[in-house]
Design an enzyme around this catalytic site. Sequence first.
Site, PDB file in Angstrom:
ATOM      1  N   GLY A  70       0.794  -1.218   0.000  1.00  0.00           N
ATOM      2  CA  GLY A  70       0.000   0.000   0.000  1.00  0.00           C
ATOM      3  C   GLY A  70       0.822   1.262   0.000  1.00  0.00           C
ATOM      4  O   GLY A  70       0.469   2.248  -0.653  1.00  0.00           O
ATOM      5  N   THR A  71       1.924   1.267   0.729  1.00  0.00           N
ATOM      6  CA  THR A  71       2.756   2.469   0.811  1.00  0.00           C
ATOM      7  C   THR A  71       3.317   2.844  -0.554  1.00  0.00           C
ATOM      8  O   THR A  71       3.284   4.013  -0.958  1.00  0.00           O
ATOM      9  CB  THR A  71       3.907   2.264   1.816  1.00  0.00           C
ATOM     10  OG1 THR A  71       3.348   2.143   3.131  1.00  0.00           O
ATOM     11  CG2 THR A  71       4.876   3.433   1.799  1.00  0.00           C
ATOM     12  N   ASN A 150      -7.703   3.589   9.227  1.00  0.00           N
ATOM     13  CA  ASN A 150      -7.029   2.434   9.816  1.00  0.00           C
ATOM     14  C   ASN A 150      -7.034   2.438  11.337  1.00  0.00           C
ATOM     15  O   ASN A 150      -6.775   1.406  11.952  1.00  0.00           O
ATOM     16  CB  ASN A 150      -5.580   2.365   9.315  1.00  0.00           C
ATOM     17  CG  ASN A 150      -4.827   3.652   9.551  1.00  0.00           C
ATOM     18  OD1 ASN A 150      -5.211   4.705   9.031  1.00  0.00           O
ATOM     19  ND2 ASN A 150      -3.746   3.601  10.312  1.00  0.00           N
ATOM     20  N   GLN A 180      -7.559  -0.506   3.923  1.00  0.00           N
ATOM     21  CA  GLN A 180      -8.421  -1.088   4.956  1.00  0.00           C
ATOM     22  C   GLN A 180      -9.830  -1.395   4.453  1.00  0.00           C
ATOM     23  O   GLN A 180     -10.586  -2.086   5.123  1.00  0.00           O
ATOM     24  CB  GLN A 180      -8.511  -0.146   6.164  1.00  0.00           C
ATOM     25  CG  GLN A 180      -7.220   0.015   6.937  1.00  0.00           C
ATOM     26  CD  GLN A 180      -6.801  -1.246   7.675  1.00  0.00           C
ATOM     27  OE1 GLN A 180      -7.596  -2.143   7.922  1.00  0.00           O
ATOM     28  NE2 GLN A 180      -5.524  -1.332   8.027  1.00  0.00           N
ATOM     29  N   SER A 200      -3.374  -3.412  -0.341  1.00  0.00           N
ATOM     30  CA  SER A 200      -2.260  -4.178   0.220  1.00  0.00           C
ATOM     31  C   SER A 200      -2.719  -5.591   0.536  1.00  0.00           C
ATOM     32  O   SER A 200      -3.793  -5.794   1.108  1.00  0.00           O
ATOM     33  CB  SER A 200      -1.750  -3.508   1.501  1.00  0.00           C
ATOM     34  OG  SER A 200      -0.682  -4.240   2.057  1.00  0.00           O
ATOM     35  N   ALA A 201      -1.881  -6.586   0.180  1.00  0.00           N
ATOM     36  CA  ALA A 201      -2.275  -7.994   0.322  1.00  0.00           C
ATOM     37  C   ALA A 201      -2.368  -8.452   1.766  1.00  0.00           C
ATOM     38  O   ALA A 201      -3.268  -9.218   2.130  1.00  0.00           O
ATOM     39  CB  ALA A 201      -1.295  -8.884  -0.436  1.00  0.00           C
ATOM     40  N   HIS A 202      -1.443  -8.005   2.613  1.00  0.00           N
ATOM     41  CA  HIS A 202      -1.389  -8.596   3.952  1.00  0.00           C
ATOM     42  C   HIS A 202      -2.497  -8.108   4.878  1.00  0.00           C
ATOM     43  O   HIS A 202      -2.610  -8.572   6.015  1.00  0.00           O
ATOM     44  CB  HIS A 202      -0.004  -8.388   4.584  1.00  0.00           C
ATOM     45  CG  HIS A 202       0.272  -7.008   5.068  1.00  0.00           C
ATOM     46  ND1 HIS A 202       0.265  -6.670   6.401  1.00  0.00           N
ATOM     47  CD2 HIS A 202       0.592  -5.879   4.416  1.00  0.00           C
ATOM     48  CE1 HIS A 202       0.571  -5.394   6.542  1.00  0.00           C
ATOM     49  NE2 HIS A 202       0.778  -4.888   5.351  1.00  0.00           N
ATOM     50  N   THR A 238      11.581  -6.797 -11.466  1.00  0.00           N
ATOM     51  CA  THR A 238      11.062  -8.144 -11.701  1.00  0.00           C
ATOM     52  C   THR A 238       9.780  -8.362 -10.912  1.00  0.00           C
ATOM     53  O   THR A 238       9.741  -8.124  -9.700  1.00  0.00           O
ATOM     54  CB  THR A 238      12.107  -9.196 -11.285  1.00  0.00           C
ATOM     55  OG1 THR A 238      13.293  -9.003 -12.060  1.00  0.00           O
ATOM     56  CG2 THR A 238      11.576 -10.599 -11.515  1.00  0.00           C
ATOM     57  N   CYS A 326       1.641   0.979  11.843  1.00  0.00           N
ATOM     58  CA  CYS A 326       2.567   1.581  10.882  1.00  0.00           C
ATOM     59  C   CYS A 326       3.280   2.791  11.468  1.00  0.00           C
ATOM     60  O   CYS A 326       4.277   3.258  10.934  1.00  0.00           O
ATOM     61  CB  CYS A 326       1.816   1.988   9.625  1.00  0.00           C
ATOM     62  SG  CYS A 326       0.977   0.605   8.829  1.00  0.00           S
TER      63      CYS A 326
END
Length: 384
Positions: A70-71, A150, A180, A200-202, A238, A326
């Site tokens: 996300g950042t 968040n 979020q 963001s995935a996590h 990559t 964060c």
Amino acid sequence: MEVYLDNSATTRCFEEVAQLTHKILCEHYGNPSSMHHKGVEAEQYVRDARETLAKILKVNEKEIFFTSGGTESDNIALIGTAMANHRRGRHLITTQIEHPAILQTMAYLHNQGFEVTYLPVDRQGRISLKDLERAVRQDTILVSIMHTNNEIGSLQPIGEAGPLIKKCNPQTLFHVDAVQGFGKFHIYPKKMQIDMLSVSAHKIHGPKGVGLLYLREGAKVNPVIYGGGQQKGMRSGTENVAGSAGIALAAKMMYQNLDRDMEGMYGLREMLISGVSQIEDVKINGCPGREGAAHIVSLSVRGVRSEVLLHALEEQGIYVSAGSACAAHKPQPSATLKAIGVEKDLLESTIRLSLSVFTTREEIEYTVQALCEMVPMLRKYTRH
């Protein structure tokens, strides 16, 4: 019992996602830019992931770009827009309660000569659409508003903000930090007139170190990372094949039963709020009802410092946060809590409990009982 209630910081990976990423890392590990079979095999995973995510967002596949999280997505959206459009204008708009990835980037752009307007919020953490309308000017090149806060779970009127911004200035780009909100709400950029969207995935039971940026085709945004020209030159480097496949599968799993899962989570949130509201001098921040996000509860506990309460809960196997993870190591009080008018003596007495699809009724009952027992005891031994 172990109770993990810090899901806004990060989530436990879905087992299926972990298995998929492991398989790719160990078996299908080719570089997607390579022309041999291993490379083509890896490239197909990236293509499939892009297709899955595009279907969820109802956008074109070529508008999906994979990032490190996300950042980075936020930085590309803000800096890339500013650099590409500075001749047309140097005015930017955001809110007072954005994630540090937005606020710190806006501060950087301010130092580069851009003017930034910070929209205030009400006590529930919501902006006023009238304030937004008044703020948009002819030289406004970007508006960035988060979907879900968040820290307190407040929801911004994104669906109304997009058309309003375009009515005021059709050339102004609209960015939404949905880190979020994605996976908890149906978000459709085209319908909402969103030009850029960060994910963001996590935060959705995917792997750490991968995210995505939806970038509307035709939006004028410069790359901020240069190199081999991957992803049409917008984000060189990559591709993270395992991460791309992981975020796509996690998103697919989150959206399979979204309405049912969120209904259950709202029920747990209401149970948590009802239980802790029995404790004297406990304040719920943000929107306690369904106007807030289902997975976030912010509690201010008068007379008990957040770090003390956090570690007391940890001793009972309950894991929460003393605000945004964060920015948790920074000593200054939360900008979000200050913006919504939380009393000074409560700024350092606030914890965040955040739920997930794995959270159970038994875990919430255990947490409420622990808080009801420990808060009066901690207050008794607090020095005045």
